[in-house]
Design a protein around this motif. Structure first.
Motif, PDB file in Angstrom:
ATOM      1  N   THR A 166       0.826  -1.221   0.000  1.00 22.56           N
ATOM      2  CA  THR A 166       0.000   0.000   0.000  1.00 22.56           C
ATOM      3  C   THR A 166       0.857   1.268   0.000  1.00 22.56           C
ATOM      4  O   THR A 166       0.343   2.364   0.204  1.00 22.56           O
ATOM      5  N   PHE A 167       2.174   1.132  -0.204  1.00 21.45           N
ATOM      6  CA  PHE A 167       3.036   2.312  -0.219  1.00 21.45           C
ATOM      7  C   PHE A 167       2.703   3.200  -1.419  1.00 21.45           C
ATOM      8  O   PHE A 167       2.265   2.714  -2.457  1.00 21.45           O
ATOM      9  N   CYS A 168       2.964   4.493  -1.276  1.00 27.95           N
ATOM     10  CA  CYS A 168       2.730   5.414  -2.388  1.00 27.95           C
ATOM     11  C   CYS A 168       3.603   5.006  -3.582  1.00 27.95           C
ATOM     12  O   CYS A 168       4.675   4.423  -3.400  1.00 27.95           O
ATOM     13  N   GLN A 169       3.165   5.383  -4.747  1.00 26.07           N
ATOM     14  CA  GLN A 169       3.939   5.087  -5.951  1.00 26.07           C
ATOM     15  C   GLN A 169       5.326   5.721  -5.863  1.00 26.07           C
ATOM     16  O   GLN A 169       5.442   6.908  -5.528  1.00 26.07           O
ATOM     17  N   GLY A 170       6.357   4.919  -6.104  1.00 22.47           N
ATOM     18  CA  GLY A 170       7.715   5.446  -6.101  1.00 22.47           C
ATOM     19  C   GLY A 170       8.388   5.461  -4.740  1.00 22.47           C
ATOM     20  O   GLY A 170       9.568   5.810  -4.632  1.00 22.47           O
ATOM     21  N   CYS A 171       7.682   5.090  -3.687  1.00 22.80           N
ATOM     22  CA  CYS A 171       8.279   5.064  -2.341  1.00 22.80           C
ATOM     23  C   CYS A 171       9.460   4.085  -2.321  1.00 22.80           C
ATOM     24  O   CYS A 171       9.424   3.040  -2.977  1.00 22.80           O
ATOM     25  N   GLY A 172      10.488   4.412  -1.545  1.00 19.58           N
ATOM     26  CA  GLY A 172      11.654   3.531  -1.476  1.00 19.58           C
ATOM     27  C   GLY A 172      11.425   2.254  -0.689  1.00 19.58           C
ATOM     28  O   GLY A 172      12.253   1.335  -0.728  1.00 19.58           O
ATOM     29  N   ASN A 173      10.315   2.165   0.018  1.00 13.94           N
ATOM     30  CA  ASN A 173      10.098   1.003   0.883  1.00 13.94           C
ATOM     31  C   ASN A 173      10.056  -0.319   0.119  1.00 13.94           C
ATOM     32  O   ASN A 173      10.488  -1.352   0.630  1.00 13.94           O
ATOM     33  N   GLY A 174       9.526  -0.290  -1.106  1.00 19.21           N
ATOM     34  CA  GLY A 174       9.470  -1.522  -1.912  1.00 19.21           C
ATOM     35  C   GLY A 174      10.863  -2.020  -2.274  1.00 19.21           C
ATOM     36  O   GLY A 174      11.138  -3.231  -2.241  1.00 19.21           O
TER      37      GLY A 174
ATOM     38  N   GLY B 176       5.167   3.931  11.691  1.00 20.12           N
ATOM     39  CA  GLY B 176       5.611   4.772  10.576  1.00 20.12           C
ATOM     40  C   GLY B 176       5.570   3.954   9.295  1.00 20.12           C
ATOM     41  O   GLY B 176       5.437   2.727   9.337  1.00 20.12           O
ATOM     42  N   CYS B 177       5.711   4.642   8.155  1.00 24.01           N
ATOM     43  CA  CYS B 177       5.617   3.946   6.867  1.00 24.01           C
ATOM     44  C   CYS B 177       6.616   2.792   6.788  1.00 24.01           C
ATOM     45  O   CYS B 177       6.287   1.704   6.313  1.00 24.01           O
ATOM     46  N   SER B 178       7.852   3.016   7.237  1.00 24.23           N
ATOM     47  CA  SER B 178       8.870   1.964   7.085  1.00 24.23           C
ATOM     48  C   SER B 178       8.596   0.772   7.979  1.00 24.23           C
ATOM     49  O   SER B 178       9.047  -0.333   7.688  1.00 24.23           O
TER      50      SER B 178
ATOM     51  N   ASN C  27      15.682   6.174   6.484  1.00 23.64           N
ATOM     52  CA  ASN C  27      15.701   7.617   6.698  1.00 23.64           C
ATOM     53  C   ASN C  27      15.198   8.336   5.436  1.00 23.64           C
ATOM     54  O   ASN C  27      15.909   8.437   4.442  1.00 23.64           O
ATOM     55  N   ASN C  28      13.948   8.814   5.523  1.00 22.91           N
ATOM     56  CA  ASN C  28      13.401   9.579   4.383  1.00 22.91           C
ATOM     57  C   ASN C  28      13.320  11.064   4.718  1.00 22.91           C
ATOM     58  O   ASN C  28      12.640  11.819   4.038  1.00 22.91           O
ATOM     59  N   PHE C  29      13.951  11.475   5.804  1.00 20.81           N
ATOM     60  CA  PHE C  29      14.119  12.874   6.230  1.00 20.81           C
ATOM     61  C   PHE C  29      12.884  13.509   6.868  1.00 20.81           C
ATOM     62  O   PHE C  29      12.952  14.658   7.297  1.00 20.81           O
TER      63      PHE C  29
ATOM     64  N   TYR D 225       8.714  12.653   8.927  1.00 19.32           N
ATOM     65  CA  TYR D 225       7.724  11.679   9.404  1.00 19.32           C
ATOM     66  C   TYR D 225       6.752  11.482   8.244  1.00 19.32           C
ATOM     67  O   TYR D 225       5.922  12.366   7.975  1.00 19.32           O
ATOM     68  N   GLY D 226       6.863  10.344   7.554  1.00 22.17           N
ATOM     69  CA  GLY D 226       6.043  10.148   6.356  1.00 22.17           C
ATOM     70  C   GLY D 226       4.584   9.856   6.680  1.00 22.17           C
ATOM     71  O   GLY D 226       3.679  10.507   6.166  1.00 22.17           O
ATOM     72  N   MET D 227       4.355   8.888   7.568  1.00 17.83           N
ATOM     73  CA  MET D 227       2.990   8.387   7.753  1.00 17.83           C
ATOM     74  C   MET D 227       2.040   9.420   8.344  1.00 17.83           C
ATOM     75  O   MET D 227       0.839   9.391   8.095  1.00 17.83           O
TER      76      MET D 227
ATOM     77  N   GLN E 142      13.556   7.493  -0.499  1.00 15.92           N
ATOM     78  CA  GLN E 142      12.729   8.598  -0.985  1.00 15.92           C
ATOM     79  C   GLN E 142      11.286   8.514  -0.486  1.00 15.92           C
ATOM     80  O   GLN E 142      10.684   7.459  -0.510  1.00 15.92           O
ATOM     81  N   CYS E 143      10.790   9.655  -0.021  1.00 15.01           N
ATOM     82  CA  CYS E 143       9.359   9.819   0.254  1.00 15.01           C
ATOM     83  C   CYS E 143       8.889  10.873  -0.734  1.00 15.01           C
ATOM     84  O   CYS E 143       8.901  12.074  -0.430  1.00 15.01           O
ATOM     85  N   PRO E 144       8.506  10.449  -1.954  1.00 19.08           N
ATOM     86  CA  PRO E 144       8.109  11.452  -2.950  1.00 19.08           C
ATOM     87  C   PRO E 144       6.856  12.215  -2.539  1.00 19.08           C
ATOM     88  O   PRO E 144       6.685  13.374  -2.911  1.00 19.08           O
ATOM     89  N   THR E 145       6.006  11.595  -1.736  1.00 17.93           N
ATOM     90  CA  THR E 145       4.723  12.212  -1.385  1.00 17.93           C
ATOM     91  C   THR E 145       4.902  13.460  -0.534  1.00 17.93           C
ATOM     92  O   THR E 145       4.241  14.474  -0.766  1.00 17.93           O
ATOM     93  N   TYR E 146       5.794  13.399   0.450  1.00 20.26           N
ATOM     94  CA  TYR E 146       5.949  14.568   1.324  1.00 20.26           C
ATOM     95  C   TYR E 146       7.276  15.283   1.099  1.00 20.26           C
ATOM     96  O   TYR E 146       7.305  16.430   0.683  1.00 20.26           O
ATOM     97  N   TYR E 147       8.398  14.583   1.358  1.00 15.55           N
ATOM     98  CA  TYR E 147       9.686  15.271   1.240  1.00 15.55           C
ATOM     99  C   TYR E 147       9.945  15.712  -0.203  1.00 15.55           C
ATOM    100  O   TYR E 147      10.386  16.832  -0.465  1.00 15.55           O
TER     101      TYR E 147
END
Ligand code: SF4
Length: 247
Positions: A20-28, A55-57, A126-128, A130-132, A205-210
């Motif tokens: 369910t991660f956002c498209q392009g998230c580094g978690n995958g 958190g997302c990670s 570390n996506n710099f 708080y993503g979630m 990368q957290c493209p959605t926020y950072y």
């Protein structure tokens, strides 16, 4: 050796996909790297216990990785993992945590686990921000970076997490980014086999926020920025490499 197809890893290591991660998230990328490292080391999934925080990670292993998982409270993954390791020392204990979870509310657990050199592998993503919870400033947000809580730019100096745990006494410390997938897999392989406290910081990368707030077009541009701005020589913005590797 012939590379195994992705379908092999999906069947053997993943409980549920797509994520369910956002498209392009580094978690995958990180989930994939972890599965490949486990495969390469040959550690049995039945012997792995993963603890994650909030958190997302922390959703990387839970529910996606096929092993026993403790999805715990905010910042407390290392504390839960310590308890599990004491009760069953034969477990291969791994922690998935984020920069906020690990370095803010969980910072105390992090430094003391490193100081005690308890055998466990911490993967700190570390996506710099708080993503979630909406892209707020975190303890690793770079100076001048824009976040939802620092719209004029962050004024606080970030933690260097690798220096912190190295000074506290960790056995293995490394930092890579989601661009450095092969190096990351190798580092996870080493961390899985260490008898002390192992810590790998993964810049992701957290493209959605950072990304959006700091004028990155998309996730691919962020990963290319990691490539162009990281070096093992220390002559660029992000120092990557293996910093501690004790027997
Ligand atoms: S909010 Fe950021 S870190 Fe969380 S899933 Fe989306 S891109 Fe990834």
């Amino acid at each position: 050796m012939k590379e195994k197809p992705q379908s092999y890893y999906i069947k053997k290591y993943f409980r549920a996909l797509p994520t369910t991660f956002c498209q392009g998230c580094g978690n995958g990328i990180i989930l994939n790297a972890f599965a490949r490292a486990v495969e390469n080391v040959g550690v049995s999934q039945k012997n792995i216990l993963i603890a994650s925080g909030i958190g997302c990670s922390s959703w990387i292993p839970s529910p996606y990785f096929k092993s026993d998982i403790l999805h715990t409270t905010h910042g407390r993954a290392i504390a839960f993992a310590t308890g599990a390791k004491i009760v069953n020392p034969s477990l291969k204990v791994v922690i998935f945590t984020g920069n906020g979870d690990c370095a803010a509310i969980g910072g105390n657990h992090l430094i003391h686990a490193a100081r005690r050199n308890i055998e466990m592998l911490v993967l700190c993503i570390n996506n710099f921000v708080y993503g979630m919870t909406g892209g707020q400033q975190a303890p690793t947000t770079p100076v001048r970076a824009l976040t939802t809580t620092t719209p004029q730019g962050n004024l606080e100096r970030p933690f260097d997490l690798c220096k912190l745990v190295a000074a506290a006494g960790a056995t293995y410390v490394a930092r890579w980014t989601t661009y450095h997938v092969r190096q990351l897999i190798k580092a996870i392989e080493i961390g899985l086999q260490k008898k002390g406290f192992s810590f790998i910081e993964i810049i992701s990368q957290c493209p959605t926020y950072y990304g959006r707030m700091n004028n990155f077009k998309d996730a691919a541009e962020m990963v290319m920025w990691f490539k162009e701005n990281s070096s093992v020589k220390g002559d660029r913005k992000i120092l990557v490499g293996e910093f501690v590797n004790l027997p």
